[in-house]
Design an enzyme around this catalytic site. Structure first.
Site, PDB file in Angstrom:
ATOM      1  N   ASP A  18     -17.590 -33.505  20.902  1.00  0.00           N
ATOM      2  CA  ASP A  18     -17.062 -32.493  21.806  1.00  0.00           C
ATOM      3  C   ASP A  18     -18.127 -31.245  21.368  1.00  0.00           C
ATOM      4  OD1 ASP A  18     -15.964 -30.798  23.513  1.00  0.00           O
ATOM      5  OD2 ASP A  18     -14.116 -30.544  22.601  1.00  0.00           O
TER       6      ASP A  18
ATOM      7  N   ASP B 177     -17.188 -30.096  17.494  1.00  0.00           N
ATOM      8  CA  ASP B 177     -15.818 -29.914  17.340  1.00  0.00           C
ATOM      9  C   ASP B 177     -15.278 -30.973  16.163  1.00  0.00           C
ATOM     10  OD1 ASP B 177     -12.858 -30.111  17.038  1.00  0.00           O
ATOM     11  OD2 ASP B 177     -12.424 -29.235  19.138  1.00  0.00           O
TER      12      ASP B 177
ATOM     13  N   ASP C 177     -18.309 -27.399  22.571  1.00  0.00           N
ATOM     14  CA  ASP C 177     -17.692 -26.449  23.236  1.00  0.00           C
ATOM     15  C   ASP C 177     -18.248 -25.152  23.219  1.00  0.00           C
ATOM     16  OD1 ASP C 177     -15.606 -24.785  24.519  1.00  0.00           O
ATOM     17  OD2 ASP C 177     -14.340 -26.354  24.113  1.00  0.00           O
TER      18      ASP C 177
END
Ligand SMILES: [Zn+2]
Ligand SMILES: [Zn+2]
Length: 364
Positions: free
Chosen positions: A95, A270, A97
Site C-alpha cells: 500500500d 505502509d 499512501d
C-alpha cells in the site's frame, strides 16, 4: 449523515455495480479466499465465501456494500474463524499512501471537522471556533500527491522485478480509490513467507532497520537471523539481476525514474499492509466509500488520471448543503470554498463531498 445522503450513496453505488459488473471479479481461487464487506453506517461482515462472479454480483445487488474486501491469503476453510481457517499462503501486497510521503502540499488540501461543534477549519491542530482538539481530518485529492505516490509505485515495481526477481506479469498496480496505490503480486516465490520474513522484505524496500545501500547503489538486505526461516526463498533478494523481457510500460518507468533520481534506492510503503498475511484488502473494481472513486487497475501508470479513470459517477445536477473551507478540483472544474451553502453540483462532486463528510443532500 442524514437519511437522504445515505439513500443517494446507496443508489449511486448500486447503479455503479450494476453498470460495471465487468470490472468486478472474484479471483480464480475464490473458494480459498475470505471475502468481507461493510454497509453504510454498519459493522464489517467477514468470513464470507463467494465462489463465482455471479455470487459476488448478487451480494453487491442485495447488500449494496459501501466497501468490499478479499483476503490476500488462501485458506482451506475461509469461512471459519481466524484460527480454524488453516492458512495456506498469501499474495504479497503493498500500500502506497500519499499521507506517508510528507509532502509540502498536504496542508493546502487538508481541513478538519470539529467533533464537538461541527465547524470546519483549515487549521490542523484545533477547531477555530471552540478550540476543541477532537476533530476528524479530511484530505482532498491532490494531483501532486498522486504524482508523488505514482513515483513510489514505479520505484516499488522496479525493486520487485529487478531486485526481488518477481515476474512482472504477476505485478498489478491499482489506484486505491482514495489517496494512493495498491500493488498486488499474485503468485510469486514469496507466497509462503510468514509475517516476520515479509517484515524483512519491507526493511529491504524501505531501507529500514539496518538495510544499507551497497556499492552498486542497490539496497542490501541485512544479515538478519529472521532470514534463516526461509533462506532459499529470500535468497533471490540479493541476486541483482538485470531487467529482462520487460514490457514497454515498465521500461518507460525504469527510464523515467532513473532519469529523475539517478538510481532506485527505496520506496515508501505502509509496512503494516505488507507484513499482514491475513489482510482483507479492498477488492479491485469496488468503490471506496472514503471518496466515491473506484479501485481500478492502472494499465498505464504514467497516463493514469484518477479523476477520469477512477470516477465513474455521472454529472446529473444534485443539490447539496456544503461546508468546505478549501478549494478543490474535480474533472478540470474548481469547487469551493463553501460555507454552509446550498448549491447544485454534478453528482460526482456531490458523492465525493458526502463521502468526505463535507456535504449532505439538501431537500428544499
Ligand atoms: Zn469546534
Ligand atoms: Zn498534495
Amino acid at each position: 449523515m442524514n437519511q437522504d445522503s445515505l439513500l443517494i450513496l446507496e443508489d449511486t453505488f448500486k447503479k455503479y455495480y450494476f453498470d460495471n459488473f465487468d470490472l468486478l471479479h472474484v479471483p480464480n481461487d475464490s473458494h480459498e479466499r475470505e471475502f468481507a464487506y461493510k454497509k453504510f453506517n454498519s459493522k464489517l461482515y467477514r468470513h464470507i465465501a463467494l465462489k463465482s462472479d455471479k455470487e459476488l454480483h448478487l451480494l453487491l445487488m442485495t447488500q449494496v456494500p459501501s466497501d468490499v474486501y478479499c483476503s490476500n491469503a488462501r485458506y482451506s476453510f475461509p469461512t471459519l474463524s481466524m484460527n480454524a481457517k488453516d492458512w495456506q499462503n498469501a499474495d504479497l501486497i503493498f500500500d502506497i499512501d500519499s499521507k506517508d510521503l510528507q509532502l509540502q502540499c498536504r496542508n493546502s488540501h487538508t481541513c478538519i471537522k470539529c467533533l464537538d461543534c461541527n465547524a470546519f477549519s483549515t487549521s490542523n491542530s484545533k477547531c477555530h471556533k471552540c478550540n476543541s482538539h477532537r476533530f476528524k481530518v479530511i484530505v482532498l485529492l491532490c494531483k501532486y500527491c498522486i504524482a508523488a505516490a505514482k513515483k513510489e509505485a514505479k520505484k516499488l515495481c522496479i525493486l520487485l522485478i529487478n531486485n526481488l526477481g518477481i515476474n512482472k506479469q504477476n505485478i498489478f498496480v491499482y489506484f486505491s480509490g482514495n489517496d494512493g496505490f495498491h500493488i498486488h503480486v499474485n503468485d510469486s516465490q514469496y507466497q509462503l513467507l510468514g509475517s516476520r520474513e515479509r517484515a524483512d522484505i519491507v526493511d529491504y524496500i524501505t531501507l529500514r532497520d539496518g538495510s544499507t545501500i551497497n556499492n552498486n547503489n542497490r539496497p542490501e538486505i541485512k544479515n538478519s537471523t529472521k532470514l534463516k526461516y526461509n533462506q532459499t526463498r529470500i535468497g533471490v533478494v540479493s541476486n541483482n539481476t538485470e531487467i529482462k523481457n520487460t514490457s514497454s510500460v515498465i521500461k518507460t518507468n525504469v527510464k523515467t525514474v532513473e532519469k529523475n533520481t539517478q538510481y532506485v534506492i527505496k520506496s515508501i510503503i505502509d509496512p503494516n499492509v505488507t507484513t499482514d498475511i491475513h489482510r482483507i484488502f479492498r477488492l479491485p473494481g469496488s468503490i471506496n466509500s472514503k471518496s466515491g472513486m473506484s479501485k481500478v487497475l492502472c494499465k498505464n501508470l504514467n497516463l493514469f488520471d484518477p479523476l477520469y479513470d477512477a470516477c465513474f459517477i455521472d454529472d446529473c445536477p444534485t443539490q447539496i448543503l456544503a461546508s468546505c473551507p478549501i478549494r478543490f478540483r474535480l474533472k478540470d472544474k474548481k469547487f469551493g470554498p463553501f460555507e454552509n451553502e446550498r448549491i447544485t453540483v454534478p453528482k460526482y462532486v456531490a458523492i465525493y463531498m458526502i463521502c468526505k463528510g463535507l456535504a449532505e443532500i439538501s431537500q428544499l
